[in-house]
Design an enzyme around this catalytic site. Structure first.
Site, mmCIF file in Angstrom:
data_model
loop_
_atom_site.group_PDB
_atom_site.id
_atom_site.type_symbol
_atom_site.label_atom_id
_atom_site.label_comp_id
_atom_site.label_asym_id
_atom_site.label_seq_id
_atom_site.Cartn_x
_atom_site.Cartn_y
_atom_site.Cartn_z
ATOM 1 N N SER A 22 -50.637 -6.590 11.960
ATOM 2 C CA SER A 22 -51.206 -7.593 11.478
ATOM 3 C C SER A 22 -52.051 -7.814 12.291
ATOM 4 O O SER A 22 -53.594 -8.906 12.853
ATOM 5 C CB SER A 22 -50.407 -9.382 11.311
ATOM 6 O OG SER A 22 -49.908 -8.717 12.998
ATOM 7 N N ASN A 109 -41.322 -13.414 16.760
ATOM 8 C CA ASN A 109 -40.792 -14.514 15.582
ATOM 9 C C ASN A 109 -41.014 -16.077 16.440
ATOM 10 O O ASN A 109 -41.891 -16.736 15.508
ATOM 11 C CB ASN A 109 -38.874 -14.646 14.931
ATOM 12 C CG ASN A 109 -38.540 -13.529 14.179
ATOM 13 O OD1 ASN A 109 -39.666 -12.436 13.750
ATOM 14 N ND2 ASN A 109 -37.891 -13.296 13.994
ATOM 15 N N THR A 154 -72.278 -43.566 -14.255
ATOM 16 C CA THR A 154 -70.675 -43.310 -15.138
ATOM 17 C C THR A 154 -70.609 -42.713 -16.185
ATOM 18 O O THR A 154 -71.268 -42.746 -16.667
ATOM 19 C CB THR A 154 -69.666 -44.816 -15.227
ATOM 20 O OG1 THR A 154 -70.152 -45.311 -15.880
ATOM 21 C CG2 THR A 154 -69.341 -45.524 -14.374
ATOM 22 N N HIS A 155 -69.624 -41.469 -16.157
ATOM 23 C CA HIS A 155 -70.000 -40.487 -17.089
ATOM 24 C C HIS A 155 -71.808 -39.534 -16.579
ATOM 25 O O HIS A 155 -72.512 -39.441 -18.091
ATOM 26 C CB HIS A 155 -69.730 -41.161 -18.213
ATOM 27 C CG HIS A 155 -69.062 -41.988 -18.384
ATOM 28 N ND1 HIS A 155 -67.431 -41.463 -18.181
ATOM 29 C CD2 HIS A 155 -69.099 -43.491 -18.471
ATOM 30 C CE1 HIS A 155 -66.426 -42.500 -19.290
ATOM 31 N NE2 HIS A 155 -67.290 -43.928 -18.508
ATOM 32 N N SER A 276 -87.313 -17.560 -5.246
ATOM 33 C CA SER A 276 -86.170 -16.683 -5.888
ATOM 34 C C SER A 276 -87.264 -15.808 -6.222
ATOM 35 O O SER A 276 -88.398 -15.964 -5.584
ATOM 36 C CB SER A 276 -86.672 -17.322 -7.746
ATOM 37 O OG SER A 276 -86.459 -16.452 -8.521
ATOM 38 N N ASN A 284 -84.168 -23.564 -4.697
ATOM 39 C CA ASN A 284 -82.707 -23.821 -4.893
ATOM 40 C C ASN A 284 -82.391 -24.158 -3.616
ATOM 41 O O ASN A 284 -82.417 -23.576 -2.524
ATOM 42 C CB ASN A 284 -82.549 -22.145 -5.495
ATOM 43 C CG ASN A 284 -83.098 -21.068 -6.210
ATOM 44 O OD1 ASN A 284 -83.046 -22.245 -7.085
ATOM 45 N ND2 ASN A 284 -83.046 -20.147 -6.214
ATOM 46 N N TYR A 316 -37.543 -16.230 9.420
ATOM 47 C CA TYR A 316 -38.641 -15.136 9.263
ATOM 48 C C TYR A 316 -38.043 -13.961 8.618
ATOM 49 O O TYR A 316 -37.144 -13.435 8.361
ATOM 50 C CB TYR A 316 -38.936 -14.739 10.834
ATOM 51 C CG TYR A 316 -39.579 -14.061 10.908
ATOM 52 C CD1 TYR A 316 -41.124 -14.364 10.862
ATOM 53 C CD2 TYR A 316 -40.334 -12.410 10.808
ATOM 54 C CE1 TYR A 316 -42.807 -13.544 10.833
ATOM 55 C CE2 TYR A 316 -41.099 -11.653 10.798
ATOM 56 C CZ TYR A 316 -42.245 -12.618 10.837
ATOM 57 O OH TYR A 316 -43.666 -11.852 10.729
ATOM 58 N N GLN A 321 -46.137 -13.295 7.554
ATOM 59 C CA GLN A 321 -47.483 -12.676 8.743
ATOM 60 C C GLN A 321 -48.385 -12.309 7.981
ATOM 61 O O GLN A 321 -49.550 -12.391 8.695
ATOM 62 C CB GLN A 321 -47.072 -11.074 8.459
ATOM 63 C CG GLN A 321 -48.693 -9.867 9.315
ATOM 64 C CD GLN A 321 -48.037 -8.982 9.640
ATOM 65 O OE1 GLN A 321 -46.679 -8.499 10.674
ATOM 66 N NE2 GLN A 321 -48.174 -7.487 8.770
ATOM 67 N N LYS A 324 -51.866 -15.948 8.266
ATOM 68 C CA LYS A 324 -53.057 -15.539 8.725
ATOM 69 C C LYS A 324 -54.146 -15.940 8.454
ATOM 70 O O LYS A 324 -55.007 -16.308 8.404
ATOM 71 C CB LYS A 324 -52.572 -14.887 10.139
ATOM 72 C CG LYS A 324 -51.369 -15.423 11.463
ATOM 73 C CD LYS A 324 -51.482 -13.854 11.722
ATOM 74 C CE LYS A 324 -50.125 -13.106 11.802
ATOM 75 N NZ LYS A 324 -48.928 -13.895 11.495
HETATM 76 N N1 ARG Z 1 -46.526 -9.943 13.383
HETATM 77 C C1 ARG Z 1 -45.877 -10.626 13.053
HETATM 78 C C2 ARG Z 1 -46.381 -12.047 12.382
HETATM 79 O O1 ARG Z 1 -47.365 -12.039 12.093
HETATM 80 C C3 ARG Z 1 -45.198 -11.525 14.107
HETATM 81 C C4 ARG Z 1 -44.063 -11.743 14.085
HETATM 82 C C5 ARG Z 1 -42.953 -10.252 13.548
HETATM 83 N N2 ARG Z 1 -41.829 -10.364 13.792
HETATM 84 C C6 ARG Z 1 -41.134 -9.026 13.335
HETATM 85 N N3 ARG Z 1 -39.970 -9.276 13.538
HETATM 86 N N4 ARG Z 1 -41.490 -8.450 12.552
HETATM 87 O O2 ARG Z 1 -46.114 -12.654 11.540
#
Ligand code: ARG
Length: 466
Positions: A22, A109, A154-155, A276, A284, A316, A321, A324
Site C-alpha cells: 500500500s 492494524n 420549475t421543470h 475550441s 466553454n 482487520y 487496505q 485509502k
Molecule cells: N497496509 C495496511 C493497510 O493499509 C496496514 C495494516 C496491515 N496490517 C496487516 N496485518 N497486514 O491497511
C-alpha cells in the site's frame, strides 16, 4: 528482509510485493504516521515500558525521517509493503535495536486506523475552510446583486420572478448542510484507536488517554475489535462528499446553462473558460462541466467503500487496505471542485438586465393574476382557470399580460380593476412574497444576516481545531 519474516522459510514473490503493497498510496500519510509514532513512543516511556533515553532516540530518528521525506531524500522501497514498515525499517537501520521497540504494544492494524483518522480530521478542517470560502462568496454575490430579478424555474420552465440573491442563498444553505455533515464526520473520526493492537488489546500497561491528548483526540475507542474493524468514518465522509459534489454539480449545471447564448444570464470570466480548437466563437464552461463530471467519481468512491466493507468478518482484513486511494481521491476532488467553483462565481459577470427581461417574459406573473382574482373574492380554483385563459389569449396574440387594456381584461372578468397593473409588476410580485424564507428583498437580507452569524460560529469551530 521483511519485518515479519520470522515465520517464513523463503521470501515473497516480487509480484506479491507489488500487489500487496500500500506504500505508493499510504506514503501520503507519513506525517500522521510519524506524529502518531512519536506520541506512542513518548507514552511508552511515560508508562515505563521503554526508557526515556530510548524514547528520545526513537523520536529523534523519526523526526529526521520526516525531514528526509519532506525534502524528497527518503528512499521508498515497495518491498517495505507500507509506510509503517518503511519508516520502522529505516529507523531501525539508523538507531539499531532500539528502533524495534517502537512497535511495542502496537500493531499495524491499530496504527493504520489511527493514521486514517488523523488524516481525515486534518482534511476535514482543510475542506471546511474551502466550504466556508464558497459560502462567503454566495453571501458576497447576494449582497452585491441584492435586487437583481430573475425568473425562478420549475421543470426548467419560467415559473415566478425571484431575486437572484435568493437563488444564490439557496446554495448557501445547501453548503451549510454539507458543512454540518463534515463536522459530524469529524466528530466520529475523532476517536483514538491505539491500544487495540492487532484486535484484542495489549498486555502492556499503556495509557491511551496520554496518546489521545497528545494527538488532539476527543475520545478513546471503547472496543479494541471495533477500533481496528471500523471504517464507518471513511464511508460517511464519502457520503457527505457525494452530497457536496451533487450540490456543486447542480450549480455547475446552472452555470453551464446560464452562460449559454440561449440564456446569457451570466458571463464566465475568460480565465475560467476554454476555447475550441476548431470553432473560434466558442467559450466553454469547462471548469463547471468538469465539476459536474467529477461528481461521478466521488459517488464511485462511496460505492467502492461500501462494497469493499460489506462482507468483511471482524476484525482487520487486508481488503481494508483499499480504503485509502478512494479517500485521498475524494479529498482532492472536492477540494479542487470547491476552489474552482469559488473562483468561477467570484469572477463571473451577472447580466442583470437580461435576467430581468427573462423574468418579465414567460408569463411569470400569471400566479399574480390568479392571486389578484382570488383576493377580489373569486375562489382560487376559478381564479387559476381564468388566469390560465388570459395567458392562453396572450400567447395567441403574442403579447404579455400587462399589454392588455383594462377594458379587454374586464371583458374577461368583471372583478378586474385598474389596480391589476400594479399587481402584475414583477417587482411587486417579488416583494409581496414576504413570508419567512420568501424572495422579498427584506427576507433575503434577513437570510444573509443569519448566514453571516452562522459563518462566524463555524469559523470559531474551525479555528479551535486548525
Ligand atoms: N497496509 C495496511 C493497510 O493499509 C496496514 C495494516 C496491515 N496490517 C496487516 N496485518 N497486514 O491497511
Amino acid at each position: 528482509m521483511k519485518l515479519w519474516s520470522g515465520r517464513f522459510s523463503k521470501g515473497t514473490d516480487s509480484f506479491v510485493d507489488e500487489f500487496t503493497a500500500s506504500l505508493p498510496v499510504d506514503k501520503h500519510l507519513y506525517g500522521q504516521d510519524i506524529k502518531g509514532s512519536i506520541a506512542h513512543a513518548s507514552m511508552l516511556a511515560a508508562c515505563g515500558i521503554i526508557s526515556h533515553e530510548e524514547a528520545d532516540r526513537i523520536i529523534e530518528g523519526l523526526q529526521a525521517i520526516k525531514q528526509e521525506i519532506e525534502e524528497g531524500r527518503f528512499q521508498f522501497d515497495v518491498a517495505d509493503e507500507d509506510i509503517h514498515m518503511a519508516i520502522e525499517r529505516v529507523l531501525t537501520e539508523r538507531i539499531g535495536a532500539t528502533g524495534g521497540k517502537l512497535h511495542t504494544a502496537r500493531s499495524r492494524n491499530d496504527q493504520i486506523a489511527l493514521d486514517m483518522r488523523m488524516f481525515l480530521k486534518d482534511a476535514i478542517i482543510d475542506l471546511g475552510i474551502e466550504v466556508m470560502g464558497l459560502q462567503l462568496e454566495f453571501i458576497n454575490i447576494s449582497q452585491r446583486e441584492i435586487r437583481t430579478i430573475m425568473p425562478g424555474y420549475t421543470h426548467l420552465q419560467r415559473a415566478q420572478p425571484i431575486l437572484f440573491s435568493h437563488h444564490m442563498m439557496a446554495y448557501f444553505w445547501m453548503m451549510r448542510r454539507d458543512f454540518t455533515r463534515l463536522k459530524g464526520c469529524f466528530k466520529r473520526a475523532d476517536i483514538m484507536p491505539l491500544g487495540a493492537a492487532a484486535l484484542a488489546g495489549t498486555t502492556y500497561p499503556i495509557d491511551t488517554k496520554h496518546v489521545a491528548k497528545e494527538l488532539g483526540f476527543e475520545k478513546v475507542s471503547n472496543n479494541s475489535i471495533d477500533a481496528v474493524s471500523d471504517r464507518d468514518f471513511v464511508i460517511e465522509f464519502q457520503a457527505a462528499a457525494s452530497m457536496l459534489m451533487m450540490h456543486l454539480s447542480r450549480l455547475a449545471e446552472e452555470l453551464v446553462l446560464w452562460s449559454s447564448t440561449e440564456f446569457s444570464f451570466i458571463e464566465l470570466d475568460d480565465a475560467y473558460t476554454t476555447g475550441s480548437s476548431i470553432m473560434p466563437q466558442k467559450k466553454n464552461a469547462d471548469v463547471a462541466e468538469l465539476i459536474r463530471g467529477k461528481t461521478g467519481r466521488v459517488y464511485g468512491n462511496l460505492m467502492q467503500m461500501l462494497t469493499m466493507m460489506k462482507g468483511l468478518p471482524l476484525a482487520y482484513n487486508k481488503d481494508m487496505q483499499e480504503d485509502k486511494e478512494s479517500m485521498l481521491d475524494t479529498i482532492d476532488t472536492i477540494k479542487s471542485s470547491l476552489v474552482g467553483m469559488k473562483s468561477m462565481i467570484s469572477t463571473m459577470k451577472v447580466n442583470s438586465e437580461i435576467m430581468r427581461q427573462a423574468a418579465e417574459g414567460g408569463y411569470t406573473n400569471a400566479t399574480e393574476l390568479a392571486d389578484y382574482l382570488a383576493a377580489k373574492g373569486v375562489p382560487f380554483r376559478d381564479a387559476h382557470r381564468i388566469a390560465g385563459s388570459i395567458v392562453s389569449k396572450a400567447v395567441e396574440e403574442g403579447c404579455w399580460l400587462s399589454d392588455f387594456s383594462l377594458d379587454e381584461l374586464q371583458a374577461i372578468n368583471p372583478f378586474i380593476e385598474d389596480d391589476i397593473f400594479e399587481a402584475l409588476d414583477i417587482e411587486v410580485a417579488v416583494e409581496r412574497r414576504n413570508n419567512r424564507g420568501g424572495t422579498a428583498t427584506e427576507r433575503v437580507q434577513e437570510q444573509i444576516e443569519k448566514a453571516i452569524k452562522l459563518l462566524e460560529k463555524e469559523q470559531e469551530w474551525l479555528e479551535e481545531r486548525a
